[in-house]
Scaffold this motif. Structure first.
Motif, PDB file in Angstrom:
ATOM      1  N   ALA A  85     -17.991  -7.334  -5.575  1.00  0.00           N
ATOM      2  CA  ALA A  85     -18.751  -6.160  -5.998  1.00  0.00           C
ATOM      3  C   ALA A  85     -18.668  -5.058  -4.948  1.00  0.00           C
ATOM      4  O   ALA A  85     -18.869  -5.299  -3.751  1.00  0.00           O
ATOM      5  CB  ALA A  85     -20.211  -6.553  -6.230  1.00  0.00           C
ATOM      6  N   GLY A  86     -18.334  -3.858  -5.413  1.00  0.00           N
ATOM      7  CA  GLY A  86     -18.270  -2.706  -4.524  1.00  0.00           C
ATOM      8  C   GLY A  86     -17.088  -2.704  -3.584  1.00  0.00           C
ATOM      9  O   GLY A  86     -17.056  -1.917  -2.630  1.00  0.00           O
ATOM     10  N   HIS A  87     -16.112  -3.561  -3.845  1.00  0.00           N
ATOM     11  CA  HIS A  87     -14.956  -3.673  -2.961  1.00  0.00           C
ATOM     12  C   HIS A  87     -13.693  -3.633  -3.820  1.00  0.00           C
ATOM     13  O   HIS A  87     -13.648  -4.228  -4.892  1.00  0.00           O
ATOM     14  CB  HIS A  87     -15.023  -4.998  -2.193  1.00  0.00           C
ATOM     15  CG  HIS A  87     -14.064  -5.094  -1.043  1.00  0.00           C
ATOM     16  ND1 HIS A  87     -12.739  -5.431  -1.194  1.00  0.00           N
ATOM     17  CD2 HIS A  87     -14.234  -4.896   0.284  1.00  0.00           C
ATOM     18  CE1 HIS A  87     -12.143  -5.443  -0.020  1.00  0.00           C
ATOM     19  NE2 HIS A  87     -13.037  -5.118   0.901  1.00  0.00           N
ATOM     20  N   PRO A  88     -12.635  -2.943  -3.388  1.00  0.00           N
ATOM     21  CA  PRO A  88     -11.416  -2.911  -4.199  1.00  0.00           C
ATOM     22  C   PRO A  88     -10.759  -4.284  -4.270  1.00  0.00           C
ATOM     23  O   PRO A  88     -10.935  -5.126  -3.384  1.00  0.00           O
ATOM     24  CB  PRO A  88     -10.522  -1.906  -3.455  1.00  0.00           C
ATOM     25  CG  PRO A  88     -11.048  -1.872  -2.059  1.00  0.00           C
ATOM     26  CD  PRO A  88     -12.518  -2.110  -2.168  1.00  0.00           C
ATOM     27  N   LEU A 140     -12.471 -10.413   3.247  1.00  0.00           N
ATOM     28  CA  LEU A 140     -12.396  -9.054   2.727  1.00  0.00           C
ATOM     29  C   LEU A 140     -11.837  -8.118   3.792  1.00  0.00           C
ATOM     30  O   LEU A 140     -12.237  -8.162   4.962  1.00  0.00           O
ATOM     31  CB  LEU A 140     -13.775  -8.575   2.284  1.00  0.00           C
ATOM     32  CG  LEU A 140     -14.392  -9.289   1.078  1.00  0.00           C
ATOM     33  CD1 LEU A 140     -15.743  -8.664   0.729  1.00  0.00           C
ATOM     34  CD2 LEU A 140     -13.458  -9.240  -0.129  1.00  0.00           C
ATOM     35  N   LEU A 141     -10.909  -7.295   3.373  1.00  0.00           N
ATOM     36  CA  LEU A 141     -10.298  -6.322   4.269  1.00  0.00           C
ATOM     37  C   LEU A 141     -11.265  -5.184   4.564  1.00  0.00           C
ATOM     38  O   LEU A 141     -12.141  -4.864   3.746  1.00  0.00           O
ATOM     39  CB  LEU A 141      -9.025  -5.770   3.638  1.00  0.00           C
ATOM     40  CG  LEU A 141      -7.888  -6.776   3.449  1.00  0.00           C
ATOM     41  CD1 LEU A 141      -6.822  -6.188   2.527  1.00  0.00           C
ATOM     42  CD2 LEU A 141      -7.287  -7.151   4.783  1.00  0.00           C
ATOM     43  N   GLY A 194      -7.002   2.230  -5.347  1.00  0.00           N
ATOM     44  CA  GLY A 194      -8.297   2.552  -4.763  1.00  0.00           C
ATOM     45  C   GLY A 194      -9.440   2.262  -5.707  1.00  0.00           C
ATOM     46  O   GLY A 194     -10.601   2.476  -5.380  1.00  0.00           O
ATOM     47  N   GLY A 195      -9.125   1.781  -6.913  1.00  0.00           N
ATOM     48  CA  GLY A 195     -10.166   1.450  -7.866  1.00  0.00           C
ATOM     49  C   GLY A 195     -10.723   2.684  -8.542  1.00  0.00           C
ATOM     50  O   GLY A 195     -10.262   3.813  -8.353  1.00  0.00           O
ATOM     51  N   LYS A 252     -15.337   2.414  -2.578  1.00  0.00           N
ATOM     52  CA  LYS A 252     -14.800   1.757  -1.390  1.00  0.00           C
ATOM     53  C   LYS A 252     -13.283   1.669  -1.563  1.00  0.00           C
ATOM     54  O   LYS A 252     -12.786   1.261  -2.619  1.00  0.00           O
ATOM     55  CB  LYS A 252     -15.388   0.358  -1.237  1.00  0.00           C
ATOM     56  CG  LYS A 252     -16.863   0.328  -0.861  1.00  0.00           C
ATOM     57  CD  LYS A 252     -17.053   0.719   0.590  1.00  0.00           C
ATOM     58  CE  LYS A 252     -18.510   0.557   1.020  1.00  0.00           C
ATOM     59  NZ  LYS A 252     -18.927  -0.855   1.017  1.00  0.00           N
ATOM     60  N   VAL A 253     -12.531   2.041  -0.529  1.00  0.00           N
ATOM     61  CA  VAL A 253     -11.072   2.007  -0.602  1.00  0.00           C
ATOM     62  C   VAL A 253     -10.510   1.419   0.678  1.00  0.00           C
ATOM     63  O   VAL A 253     -11.154   1.452   1.737  1.00  0.00           O
ATOM     64  CB  VAL A 253     -10.480   3.418  -0.824  1.00  0.00           C
ATOM     65  CG1 VAL A 253     -10.932   4.007  -2.147  1.00  0.00           C
ATOM     66  CG2 VAL A 253     -10.846   4.347   0.320  1.00  0.00           C
ATOM     67  N   PHE A 254      -9.304   0.858   0.572  1.00  0.00           N
ATOM     68  CA  PHE A 254      -8.613   0.388   1.766  1.00  0.00           C
ATOM     69  C   PHE A 254      -8.136   1.592   2.570  1.00  0.00           C
ATOM     70  O   PHE A 254      -7.935   2.683   2.020  1.00  0.00           O
ATOM     71  CB  PHE A 254      -7.409  -0.466   1.374  1.00  0.00           C
ATOM     72  CG  PHE A 254      -7.771  -1.719   0.631  1.00  0.00           C
ATOM     73  CD1 PHE A 254      -8.592  -2.676   1.212  1.00  0.00           C
ATOM     74  CD2 PHE A 254      -7.290  -1.944  -0.641  1.00  0.00           C
ATOM     75  CE1 PHE A 254      -8.929  -3.828   0.536  1.00  0.00           C
ATOM     76  CE2 PHE A 254      -7.612  -3.091  -1.333  1.00  0.00           C
ATOM     77  CZ  PHE A 254      -8.436  -4.045  -0.744  1.00  0.00           C
TER      78      PHE A 254
END
Length: 773
Positions: free
Chosen positions: A94-97, A127-128, A158-159, A172-174
């Motif tokens: 949740a909330g993470h790509p 998680l990254l 990036g979702g 949230k993006v990498f």
């Protein structure tokens, strides 16, 4: 094989249903003795991540499953069919790509995971780190606008998310560079205030960094008008569609009136479709390329009235050999030279009627799955179909009778050894089958002559393996000669340590055909070993392409190590059914090349790319193009430490190799250093105009190849019957192909080798006209 975004979206939206459906659809079903388990733990800075979705994908799309992490971050995927390098695992918290094991940010770079029967494979991941992109999307008055917000990072997703009632959003993006799009209704725009992806601002996001991207909804305009038929009478229920900077769709009312609202500012083409019949473009054009472009201005309405072209219809009856009408036969009526098509189904009496056809010539096709596949009158191939003339206000009658049928029994032998082949498959037109006992029998084929395509386990696919003539009421015997695959074996190692390197993509390249594959069929195993199969006996070189996240760089495989030159790579002669041992692939650490690309006057280029391979014309292979930023800078970070020619392209300039040439072998090479950054700036040279015309073909794709290397160095789509123009680097000899409606054609020959070379000098416009036919 790369999983499509749609397939992944289905799994993300309906995980429980997807898991049940995908597992049930696994082929073939596996017993307990043939399965293993994948299990592990997902953490975030050492803390367990609960409630995360874990997806299992088979690399060949034959199997999938889903699980959820528990309060300790643990998950288990049971009864997974055994397979080597057969799976990918992704995590969606949740909330993470979405990320892939082990610590990868996309499908292509994800580690391939093996499952051993009766054993547990552990796939732990963490998680990254991420950054955040947030902001507001509002109208010109500052009111929040509901929209889908997406961060496009090219090869890194990036979702997406949705704005709230205030227009606020957060993603949230990498770490990476992203373009931000806002989609609402049929429209999409990019920050800041543009509908053009290439003109969008690029936002760099570092781990732990918060980036704010606010944008304002563009003021939209409208197109409205009235549609009348060829006699000037209001035309109701006509589908109207606008495509361009945005899109819109509607139908005309009883008065023939229509209105398309909320169109983004920019240019559009508008088409009008008659129910079950033809489509035309404003004004009264039959093709997209001839259509007029209309400007839409924010806050204004563009008036566009259209009169439909004259129409006629085709009607008739389709019967069996006894004269009885055949129901539920699909009838397709296709315009000759245009994309227009009308269709209908026969009723219980075999009758059909297709209206709304623009005047001209058509072919009529009758089809029913497993039973009927023919053209009027009594033909099995489209090229032999009768041309049916449709006149304004008239009905053309087309009656036809189902062709008599016969059977075909097909066997196969090894083309090298002469031994019988028991495991193979064939296609005969739209009928297909696989061997069960060394033979394939296809029944109910309409009489006629057909090409037979075939292939098999360990044998090359042949699109024209044989020709068969079906005889009414009889069984015809055909024996195929199947060519066994050639094989290339090698081992992939770390040059410095000699240790095996697993998961490295290695693919064969024939002379004058350097392209990157769509996905990767051949990867080194845990011992670094890889076996590559090739369909055709020929001379090949090997190219090693590590994943983006790998510490190793790409290389042509040389005798004693890697190289950036195709000509310096080891040339292997592969015969049918034979195995050739290639040199060991010795991988070096990758380096980085950066620089600036400018025009002749020193300005940064627009819409530029840099790579080592020509333009992709297929399904979207990962070509590792580096985008040129708005300030003209670029970065390539996946090449091995050798000397490489680079390919540059930008708006209003042709594809050209470093040094401004069209021949890769003569291009200036750029030195790449392991673990460091090299700099190479390039000033684009203007090209020469090349105009290519292919008579009697409406739309097509012209591809220009360098005559020496075979590289694609120019591609243009368009209305080739009236000529299309593109810029080509000069001077060079080129060969020209056309992906036309009737297949691929070469100027002056039947293939690349026999095609006529054309000299591009840059003096005026070079005009090439393909022979008619």
């Amino acid at each position: 094989m790369r999983r499509s975004p749609l397939q992944r979206l289905v799994l993300l939206l309906v995980p429980a249903l997807a898991a049940a459906t995908m597992t049930a659809a696994a082929a073939p079903a596996a017993t307990a003795s043939e399965t293993g388990t994948i299990a592990g733990t997902l953490t975030d800075n050492g803390a367990p991540v609960a409630g995360a979705s874990v997806y299992l994908y088979a690399t060949d799309d034959s199997y999938g499953d889903w699980a959820e992490t528990d309060s300790n971050g643990r998950y288990t995927l049971s009864n997974v069919p055994a397979g080597e390098d057969a799976y990918l695992v992704s995590f969606q918290a949740a909330g993470h790509p979405e990320q892939y094991a082990f610590g990868k940010v996309n499908w292509d770079d994800a580690d391939r995971i093996s499952v051993v029967a009766g054993q547990r494979t552990t796939v732990d991941d963490a998680l990254l780190p991420t950054g955040t992109i947030s902001g507001r999307f509002t109208d010109s008055d500052g009111n929040g606008v509901y929209a889908w917000v997406r961060a496009d990072g090219g090869n890194v997703s990036g979702g997406s998310t949705r704005t709230d009632s205030d227009g606020s959003y957060s993603l949230k993006v990498f770490p990476g560079s992203y373009r931000i799009s806002f989609s609402y209704g049929e429209n999409q725009q990019y920050a800041y205030g543009t509908t053009d992806h290439e003109q969008a601002e690029v936002f760099a996001v570092a781990a732990g960094q918060a980036v704010t991207v606010n944008d304002i909804k563009l003021q939209t305009g409208a197109i409205e008008g009235r549609v009348t038929d060829a006699n000037g009478v209001a035309a109701a229920d006509i589908e109207v569609q606008a495509s361009g900077a945005g899109s819109g769709w509607t139908r005309t009312d009883e008065s023939g009136d229509y209105r398309l609202d909320d169109l983004l500012p920019g240019t559009y083409k508008v088409d009008f479709s008659v129910p079950d019949g033809g489509r035309q473009y404003a004004h009264q054009s039959r093709t997209w390329h001839e259509a007029t472009r209309f400007e839409v201005v924010g806050g204004e309405t563009t008036r566009l009235d259209e009169q439909l072209l004259p129409t006629g219809s085709v009607a008739g009856r389709f019967v069996d050999r006894t004269g009885a009408g055949m129901a539920n036969v699909q009838v397709s009526v296709s315009a000759v030279g245009y994309d227009d098509q009308g269709w209908a189904s026969t009723d219980a009496n075999g009758d059909f009627h297709v209206a709304g056809l623009f005047t001209g010539e058509y072919t009529v096709h009758f089809s029913k799955w497993g039973a009927i596949d023919q053209y009027a009158y009594g033909q099995v191939h489209a090229a032999q179909a009768e041309r049916i003339t449709v006149a304004a206000g008239q009905t053309s009658t087309v009656n036809d009778t189902a062709l008599p049928v016969g059977d075909v029994r097909i066997t196969a032998r090894d083309a090298v050894t002469g031994a019988a082949v028991t495991d193979f498959w064939v296609n005969v037109k739209d009928w297909s089958g696989s061997s069960a006992d060394g033979a394939v029998t296809i029944t109910g084929l309409p009489v006629g002559t057909y090409p037979v395509s075939a292939g098999g386990d360990g044998y090359a696919f042949n699109d024209d393996a044989a020709s068969v003539t079906v005889v009414a009421g009889a069984q015809v015997e055909v024996e195929l000669s199947l060519r066994p695959l050639g094989r290339i074996t090698t081992t992939v190692t770390d040059r410095a340590t000699g240790a095996p390197a697993a998961g490295i993509c290695v693919f064969p390249v024939r002379e004058k055909s350097f392209n990157f594959p769509d996905g990767c069929r051949f990867r080194s195993d845990s011992q670094g070993e890889v076996t590559i199969t090739v369909n055709d006996p020929d001379r090949y070189r090997l190219f090693a392409l590590p994943d983006r996240s790998s510490p190793y760089g790409a290389q042509w495989v040389g005798t004693t190590g890697g190289t950036g030159s195709e000509l310096a790579a080891k040339l292997l002669t592969v015969e049918a059914g034979a195995t050739v041992a290639a040199p060991t692939v010795r991988l070096d650490r990758k380096g980085v090349v950066t620089g600036t690309v400018t025009t002749a006057d020193g300005a940064p280029v627009r819409n530029g790319t840099v790579s080592i391979v020509g333009p992709d014309i297929g399904a979207g292979a990962d070509l590792r193009y580096a985008r040129v930023a708005a300030d003209g800078t670029y970065r390539i970070d996946w090449l091995g430490p050798y000397r490489w020619p680079l390919l540059f392209k930008a708006e209003a300039h042709p594809y050209q190799w470093s040094g401004g040439l069209g021949n890769r072998y003569l291009g200036r090479t750029v030195a790449v250093q392991a673990g460091t950054t090299s700099t190479f700036d390039h000033t684009l040279r203007a090209g020469a105009d090349l105009t290519v015309t292919v008579p009697s073909v409406t739309s097509g794709r012209i591809v220009v190849h360098n005559a020496v290397t075979g590289d694609r160095i120019g591609v243009v789509d368009g209305l080739v019957s009236t000529g299309v123009t593109l810029q080509v680097a000069r001077p060079q000899f080129v060969k020209i192909s056309c992906y036309c409606g009737d297949g691929m054609r070469w100027y002056g020959g039947d293939d690349f080798d026999s095609a006529s070379p054309v000299l591009i000098t840059g003096i005026g416009t070079k005009e090439i006209v393909f022979p008619a036919g």
